[in-house]
Design a protein around this motif. Structure first.
Motif, PDB file in Angstrom:
ATOM      1  N   PRO A  55       0.836  -1.208   0.000  1.00 62.08           N
ATOM      2  CA  PRO A  55       0.000   0.000   0.000  1.00 62.08           C
ATOM      3  C   PRO A  55       0.871   1.259   0.000  1.00 62.08           C
ATOM      4  O   PRO A  55       1.990   1.248   0.536  1.00 62.08           O
ATOM      5  N   ALA A  56       0.374   2.320  -0.581  1.00 61.55           N
ATOM      6  CA  ALA A  56       1.133   3.572  -0.686  1.00 61.55           C
ATOM      7  C   ALA A  56       1.597   4.074   0.679  1.00 61.55           C
ATOM      8  O   ALA A  56       2.686   4.647   0.799  1.00 61.55           O
ATOM      9  N   GLN A  57       0.799   3.853   1.707  1.00 62.41           N
ATOM     10  CA  GLN A  57       1.167   4.330   3.041  1.00 62.41           C
ATOM     11  C   GLN A  57       2.067   3.349   3.775  1.00 62.41           C
ATOM     12  O   GLN A  57       2.499   3.605   4.896  1.00 62.41           O
ATOM     13  N   GLY A  58       2.394   2.199   3.138  1.00 62.13           N
ATOM     14  CA  GLY A  58       3.225   1.186   3.778  1.00 62.13           C
ATOM     15  C   GLY A  58       2.418   0.376   4.778  1.00 62.13           C
ATOM     16  O   GLY A  58       1.200   0.539   4.898  1.00 62.13           O
ATOM     17  N   ILE A  59       3.115  -0.520   5.469  1.00 68.45           N
ATOM     18  CA  ILE A  59       2.487  -1.313   6.534  1.00 68.45           C
ATOM     19  C   ILE A  59       3.463  -1.413   7.695  1.00 68.45           C
ATOM     20  O   ILE A  59       4.651  -1.113   7.553  1.00 68.45           O
ATOM     21  N   SER A  60       2.972  -1.859   8.812  1.00 69.77           N
ATOM     22  CA  SER A  60       3.865  -2.008   9.963  1.00 69.77           C
ATOM     23  C   SER A  60       4.939  -3.043   9.635  1.00 69.77           C
ATOM     24  O   SER A  60       4.686  -4.030   8.941  1.00 69.77           O
ATOM     25  N   ARG A  61       6.112  -2.796  10.104  1.00 70.28           N
ATOM     26  CA  ARG A  61       7.221  -3.718   9.852  1.00 70.28           C
ATOM     27  C   ARG A  61       6.910  -5.092  10.465  1.00 70.28           C
ATOM     28  O   ARG A  61       7.232  -6.121   9.887  1.00 70.28           O
ATOM     29  N   GLN A  62       6.267  -5.079  11.616  1.00 67.36           N
ATOM     30  CA  GLN A  62       5.891  -6.333  12.276  1.00 67.36           C
ATOM     31  C   GLN A  62       4.983  -7.170  11.372  1.00 67.36           C
ATOM     32  O   GLN A  62       5.188  -8.366  11.202  1.00 67.36           O
ATOM     33  N   GLN A  63       3.991  -6.526  10.770  1.00 66.41           N
ATOM     34  CA  GLN A  63       3.091  -7.228   9.856  1.00 66.41           C
ATOM     35  C   GLN A  63       3.847  -7.735   8.628  1.00 66.41           C
ATOM     36  O   GLN A  63       3.636  -8.852   8.160  1.00 66.41           O
ATOM     37  N   TYR A  64       4.737  -6.904   8.126  1.00 68.70           N
ATOM     38  CA  TYR A  64       5.549  -7.289   6.972  1.00 68.70           C
ATOM     39  C   TYR A  64       6.369  -8.549   7.274  1.00 68.70           C
ATOM     40  O   TYR A  64       6.407  -9.480   6.474  1.00 68.70           O
ATOM     41  N   LEU A  65       7.014  -8.564   8.438  1.00 67.53           N
ATOM     42  CA  LEU A  65       7.828  -9.727   8.816  1.00 67.53           C
ATOM     43  C   LEU A  65       6.964 -10.973   8.956  1.00 67.53           C
ATOM     44  O   LEU A  65       7.371 -12.070   8.565  1.00 67.53           O
ATOM     45  N   GLY A  70       6.997 -15.370   8.036  1.00 67.66           N
ATOM     46  CA  GLY A  70       6.296 -16.224   8.984  1.00 67.66           C
ATOM     47  C   GLY A  70       6.512 -15.810  10.431  1.00 67.66           C
ATOM     48  O   GLY A  70       6.200 -16.568  11.340  1.00 67.66           O
ATOM     49  N   GLY A  71       7.042 -14.617  10.630  1.00 66.50           N
ATOM     50  CA  GLY A  71       7.195 -14.114  11.988  1.00 66.50           C
ATOM     51  C   GLY A  71       8.562 -13.549  12.269  1.00 66.50           C
ATOM     52  O   GLY A  71       9.512 -13.719  11.496  1.00 66.50           O
ATOM     53  N   PRO A  72       8.674 -12.891  13.400  1.00 68.13           N
ATOM     54  CA  PRO A  72       9.916 -12.189  13.744  1.00 68.13           C
ATOM     55  C   PRO A  72      11.091 -13.137  14.035  1.00 68.13           C
ATOM     56  O   PRO A  72      12.237 -12.782  13.790  1.00 68.13           O
ATOM     57  N   GLN A  73      10.821 -14.340  14.520  1.00 58.17           N
ATOM     58  CA  GLN A  73      11.929 -15.247  14.829  1.00 58.17           C
ATOM     59  C   GLN A  73      12.661 -15.670  13.555  1.00 58.17           C
ATOM     60  O   GLN A  73      13.889 -15.637  13.486  1.00 58.17           O
ATOM     61  N   ARG A  74      11.912 -16.063  12.550  1.00 60.88           N
ATOM     62  CA  ARG A  74      12.527 -16.455  11.273  1.00 60.88           C
ATOM     63  C   ARG A  74      13.226 -15.255  10.643  1.00 60.88           C
ATOM     64  O   ARG A  74      14.324 -15.388  10.095  1.00 60.88           O
ATOM     65  N   ALA A  75      12.613 -14.080  10.724  1.00 68.71           N
ATOM     66  CA  ALA A  75      13.227 -12.867  10.187  1.00 68.71           C
ATOM     67  C   ALA A  75      14.542 -12.571  10.910  1.00 68.71           C
ATOM     68  O   ALA A  75      15.530 -12.191  10.279  1.00 68.71           O
ATOM     69  N   ALA A  76      14.569 -12.752  12.224  1.00 65.67           N
ATOM     70  CA  ALA A  76      15.781 -12.498  13.003  1.00 65.67           C
ATOM     71  C   ALA A  76      16.924 -13.397  12.530  1.00 65.67           C
ATOM     72  O   ALA A  76      18.076 -12.948  12.430  1.00 65.67           O
ATOM     73  N   THR A  99      10.274   0.632  11.585  1.00 64.66           N
ATOM     74  CA  THR A  99       8.918   0.429  12.110  1.00 64.66           C
ATOM     75  C   THR A  99       7.860   0.320  11.017  1.00 64.66           C
ATOM     76  O   THR A  99       6.820  -0.288  11.234  1.00 64.66           O
ATOM     77  N   LEU A 100       8.133   0.932   9.851  1.00 66.28           N
ATOM     78  CA  LEU A 100       7.189   0.877   8.739  1.00 66.28           C
ATOM     79  C   LEU A 100       7.884   0.363   7.490  1.00 66.28           C
ATOM     80  O   LEU A 100       8.994   0.797   7.162  1.00 66.28           O
ATOM     81  N   GLN A 101       7.241  -0.552   6.803  1.00 65.94           N
ATOM     82  CA  GLN A 101       7.732  -1.051   5.520  1.00 65.94           C
ATOM     83  C   GLN A 101       7.083  -0.200   4.437  1.00 65.94           C
ATOM     84  O   GLN A 101       5.865  -0.206   4.293  1.00 65.94           O
ATOM     85  N   PRO A 102       7.886   0.566   3.668  1.00 66.51           N
ATOM     86  CA  PRO A 102       7.300   1.491   2.700  1.00 66.51           C
ATOM     87  C   PRO A 102       7.027   0.874   1.344  1.00 66.51           C
ATOM     88  O   PRO A 102       7.623  -0.128   0.955  1.00 66.51           O
TER      89      PRO A 102
END
Length: 185
Positions: A55-65, A70-76, A99-102
């Motif tokens: 989306p043009a406004q981006g999304i939360s980085r947490q949601q993106y991960l 599949g979650g923050p652990q795999r992303a880490a 904090t935001l994925q643009p």
């Protein structure tokens, strides 16, 4: 007598840590003594959006991960390798501070804006990567993009007008679609 030019075309996104690392490696290669005999080198930056449906406004980085890995652990786990590779080329990436994925369409338009004139598009590319990965600025914002343009010595208002112009954004989206049609993923 005209000096020959070597043009290097680079297709990359400004939210791709591997693209930032690759930029550093390209710069290092061009700084090698063996590269001294190269003709004038020009780097042309071509847009590629990792997430063209963002989306043009981006999304939360947490949601993106969550969605991408599949979650923050795999992303880490993945980002630990990215940090190590970044450190190896002198980049201190602050990935956890994002904090935001643009959506990066307008950021690519800023690079296109720089490439139209006498501006150093590689400098703009560097500033966008640093703004995102080191300073954790939201590069999906026209205000932030105008600030980055001004920091690079460009007219911020002209840059803002360019990165918000529907025709310019459509041209960047078309260029992104073109590289995808060539098989770049």
């Amino acid at each position: 007598m005209n000096t020959p030019t070597l043009t290097i075309d680079v297709v990359s996104d400004v939210v791709c840590p591997w693209c930032y690392i690759g930029k550093r490696k390209l710069e290092a290669a061009l700084a090698l003594p063996d590269a001294a005999g190269l003709p004038n080198v020009v780097i042309r930056w071509h847009p590629f959006q990792l997430n063209p449906d963002m989306p043009a406004q981006g999304i939360s980085r947490q949601q993106y991960l969550e969605d991408k890995f599949g979650g923050p652990q795999r992303a880490a786990e993945i980002y630990e390798r990215v940090r190590a590779a970044g450190n190896a080329v002198g980049l201190a990436l602050n990935i956890d501070g994002i904090t935001l994925q643009p959506n990066t369409l307008a950021a690519h338009a800023l690079i296109a804006f720089a490439q139209l004139g006498d501006a150093d598009a590689s400098d703009i590319k560097e500033r966008l990567l640093k703004a995102y990965f080191v300073e954790n600025r939201f590069i999906g914002s026209a205000d932030v993009l105008a600030e980055i343009a001004e920091e690079a010595g460009l007219n911020g208002e002209d840059a803002r007008a360019f990165v918000t112009d529907p025709d310019q954004l459509a041209a960047v989206a078309q260029a992104d679609a073109h590289v995808r049609s060539l098989g770049i993923r």
